[in-house]
Design a protein around this motif. Structure first.
Motif, PDB file in Angstrom:
ATOM      1  N   PHE A  60     -21.525  10.919 -64.248  1.00  0.00           N
ATOM      2  CA  PHE A  60     -20.903  12.232 -64.445  1.00  0.00           C
ATOM      3  C   PHE A  60     -19.382  12.085 -64.556  1.00  0.00           C
ATOM      4  O   PHE A  60     -18.755  12.700 -65.421  1.00  0.00           O
ATOM      5  CB  PHE A  60     -21.282  13.172 -63.300  1.00  0.00           C
ATOM      6  N   ALA A  61     -18.788  11.255 -63.714  1.00  0.00           N
ATOM      7  CA  ALA A  61     -17.336  11.045 -63.766  1.00  0.00           C
ATOM      8  C   ALA A  61     -16.918  10.460 -65.119  1.00  0.00           C
ATOM      9  O   ALA A  61     -15.908  10.875 -65.699  1.00  0.00           O
ATOM     10  CB  ALA A  61     -16.889  10.145 -62.629  1.00  0.00           C
ATOM     11  N   GLU A  62     -17.692   9.513 -65.628  1.00  0.00           N
ATOM     12  CA  GLU A  62     -17.384   8.923 -66.935  1.00  0.00           C
ATOM     13  C   GLU A  62     -17.495   9.971 -68.042  1.00  0.00           C
ATOM     14  O   GLU A  62     -16.675  10.003 -68.967  1.00  0.00           O
ATOM     15  CB  GLU A  62     -18.319   7.747 -67.221  1.00  0.00           C
ATOM     16  N   ARG A  63     -18.481  10.822 -67.957  1.00  0.00           N
ATOM     17  CA  ARG A  63     -18.653  11.873 -68.965  1.00  0.00           C
ATOM     18  C   ARG A  63     -17.528  12.900 -68.869  1.00  0.00           C
ATOM     19  O   ARG A  63     -17.084  13.433 -69.888  1.00  0.00           O
ATOM     20  CB  ARG A  63     -20.018  12.534 -68.803  1.00  0.00           C
ATOM     21  N   LEU A  64     -17.062  13.171 -67.654  1.00  0.00           N
ATOM     22  CA  LEU A  64     -15.996  14.151 -67.465  1.00  0.00           C
ATOM     23  C   LEU A  64     -14.666  13.634 -68.022  1.00  0.00           C
ATOM     24  O   LEU A  64     -13.834  14.437 -68.462  1.00  0.00           O
ATOM     25  CB  LEU A  64     -15.867  14.500 -65.976  1.00  0.00           C
ATOM     26  N   THR A  65     -14.479  12.312 -68.042  1.00  0.00           N
ATOM     27  CA  THR A  65     -13.243  11.763 -68.608  1.00  0.00           C
ATOM     28  C   THR A  65     -13.145  12.002 -70.111  1.00  0.00           C
ATOM     29  O   THR A  65     -12.054  11.982 -70.663  1.00  0.00           O
ATOM     30  CB  THR A  65     -13.095  10.245 -68.324  1.00  0.00           C
ATOM     31  N   LYS A  66     -14.268  12.255 -70.760  1.00  0.00           N
ATOM     32  CA  LYS A  66     -14.221  12.598 -72.193  1.00  0.00           C
ATOM     33  C   LYS A  66     -13.567  13.969 -72.379  1.00  0.00           C
ATOM     34  O   LYS A  66     -12.825  14.186 -73.332  1.00  0.00           O
ATOM     35  CB  LYS A  66     -15.622  12.605 -72.801  1.00  0.00           C
ATOM     36  N   ALA A  67     -13.847  14.871 -71.462  1.00  0.00           N
ATOM     37  CA  ALA A  67     -13.260  16.214 -71.529  1.00  0.00           C
ATOM     38  C   ALA A  67     -11.830  16.226 -70.999  1.00  0.00           C
ATOM     39  O   ALA A  67     -10.993  16.991 -71.470  1.00  0.00           O
ATOM     40  CB  ALA A  67     -14.112  17.201 -70.739  1.00  0.00           C
ATOM     41  N   PHE A  68     -11.569  15.376 -70.010  1.00  0.00           N
ATOM     42  CA  PHE A  68     -10.263  15.322 -69.370  1.00  0.00           C
ATOM     43  C   PHE A  68      -9.760  13.872 -69.375  1.00  0.00           C
ATOM     44  O   PHE A  68      -9.862  13.166 -68.373  1.00  0.00           O
ATOM     45  CB  PHE A  68     -10.342  15.861 -67.936  1.00  0.00           C
ATOM     46  N   PRO A  69      -9.201  13.427 -70.502  1.00  0.00           N
ATOM     47  CA  PRO A  69      -8.785  12.028 -70.613  1.00  0.00           C
ATOM     48  C   PRO A  69      -7.750  11.595 -69.584  1.00  0.00           C
ATOM     49  O   PRO A  69      -7.635  10.411 -69.292  1.00  0.00           O
ATOM     50  CB  PRO A  69      -8.213  11.932 -72.030  1.00  0.00           C
ATOM     51  N   TRP A  70      -7.010  12.528 -69.015  1.00  0.00           N
ATOM     52  CA  TRP A  70      -6.035  12.178 -67.987  1.00  0.00           C
ATOM     53  C   TRP A  70      -6.702  11.527 -66.779  1.00  0.00           C
ATOM     54  O   TRP A  70      -6.051  10.806 -66.026  1.00  0.00           O
ATOM     55  CB  TRP A  70      -5.204  13.389 -67.572  1.00  0.00           C
ATOM     56  N   MET A  71      -8.007  11.744 -66.602  1.00  0.00           N
ATOM     57  CA  MET A  71      -8.725  11.124 -65.481  1.00  0.00           C
ATOM     58  C   MET A  71      -8.734   9.601 -65.588  1.00  0.00           C
ATOM     59  O   MET A  71      -8.908   8.910 -64.589  1.00  0.00           O
ATOM     60  CB  MET A  71     -10.164  11.644 -65.401  1.00  0.00           C
ATOM     61  N   LEU A  72      -8.526   9.066 -66.800  1.00  0.00           N
ATOM     62  CA  LEU A  72      -8.510   7.613 -66.990  1.00  0.00           C
ATOM     63  C   LEU A  72      -7.359   6.945 -66.234  1.00  0.00           C
ATOM     64  O   LEU A  72      -7.404   5.751 -65.976  1.00  0.00           O
ATOM     65  CB  LEU A  72      -8.450   7.270 -68.478  1.00  0.00           C
ATOM     66  N   ALA A  73      -6.340   7.711 -65.874  1.00  0.00           N
ATOM     67  CA  ALA A  73      -5.224   7.165 -65.093  1.00  0.00           C
ATOM     68  C   ALA A  73      -5.611   6.932 -63.638  1.00  0.00           C
ATOM     69  O   ALA A  73      -4.935   6.188 -62.924  1.00  0.00           O
ATOM     70  CB  ALA A  73      -4.015   8.098 -65.169  1.00  0.00           C
ATOM     71  N   LEU A  74      -6.697   7.537 -63.208  1.00  0.00           N
ATOM     72  CA  LEU A  74      -7.162   7.387 -61.828  1.00  0.00           C
ATOM     73  C   LEU A  74      -7.995   6.122 -61.679  1.00  0.00           C
ATOM     74  O   LEU A  74      -8.588   5.648 -62.647  1.00  0.00           O
ATOM     75  CB  LEU A  74      -8.003   8.605 -61.420  1.00  0.00           C
ATOM     76  N   SER A  75      -8.082   5.627 -60.466  1.00  0.00           N
ATOM     77  CA  SER A  75      -8.968   4.490 -60.197  1.00  0.00           C
ATOM     78  C   SER A  75     -10.411   4.964 -60.345  1.00  0.00           C
ATOM     79  O   SER A  75     -10.680   6.172 -60.263  1.00  0.00           O
ATOM     80  CB  SER A  75      -8.734   3.968 -58.777  1.00  0.00           C
ATOM     81  N   PRO A  76     -11.347   4.031 -60.547  1.00  0.00           N
ATOM     82  CA  PRO A  76     -12.756   4.448 -60.647  1.00  0.00           C
ATOM     83  C   PRO A  76     -13.232   5.258 -59.429  1.00  0.00           C
ATOM     84  O   PRO A  76     -13.947   6.249 -59.595  1.00  0.00           O
ATOM     85  CB  PRO A  76     -13.506   3.127 -60.770  1.00  0.00           C
TER      86      PRO A  76
END
Length: 152
Positions: free
Chosen positions: A75-91
């Motif tokens: 779910f977290a990986e799928r949410l990063t598609k909608a909110f690419p800024w999440m990629l700056a966070l650690s896994p």
């Protein structure tokens, strides 16, 4: 979740709007007002802030639903598609972010309070921005609990 028809609007007559407009407008700054009319469907009067909050909540809901129905990855990986800024966070932080956003969304939807999820979204986005700028990389020196610091 309550239906829009069940939402507890404060009710005023259309004649109140014409005779006491300043009072009705002041009330609408704090609460949604349903204006009843004899010759038509009731109208809703609310602040721009409240209308914008509802629009942002619906936009967030669209992203959340898209991430929920996707089947690729967590779910977290799928949410990063909608909110690419999440990629700056650690896994690990992405997982925490996804869960916090989901919990806040459920609270917002069930209480009809958009600010719950919107403030959570803003907090996580600001955290990701801070991490991306390198603010999380500095070694911190923590003070002991018994150490006092004078006020500047």
């Amino acid at each position: 979740m309550a239906l829009a028809a069940d939402f507890p609007y404060r009710t005023r007559r259309s004649s109140d709007l014409s005779k006491h407009s300043a009072e009705v407008f002041a009330e609408a700054e704090n609460h949604t007002i349903m204006i009843t009319r004899r010759d038509g469907e009731p109208l809703v009067l609310m602040s721009r802030r409240e209308a914008d909050g509802r629009a942002r909540l619906l936009d967030f809901a669209a992203h959340l639903i898209t991430a929920t129905i996707d089947s690729d990855g967590t779910f977290a990986e799928r949410l990063t598609k909608a909110f690419p800024w999440m990629l700056a966070l650690s896994p690990a932080d992405r997982e925490a972010c996804a869960q916090d956003l989901l919990d806040a969304a459920r609270a917002s939807f069930s209480t009809e309070q958009p600010h719950l999820v919107l403030s959570e979204l803003t907090s996580w986005k600001e955290t990701a921005t801070a991490v991306a700028t390198g603010l999380g990389n500095a070694d911190l020196q923590w003070l002991d609990d018994d150490e006092t610091v004078e006020r500047p």
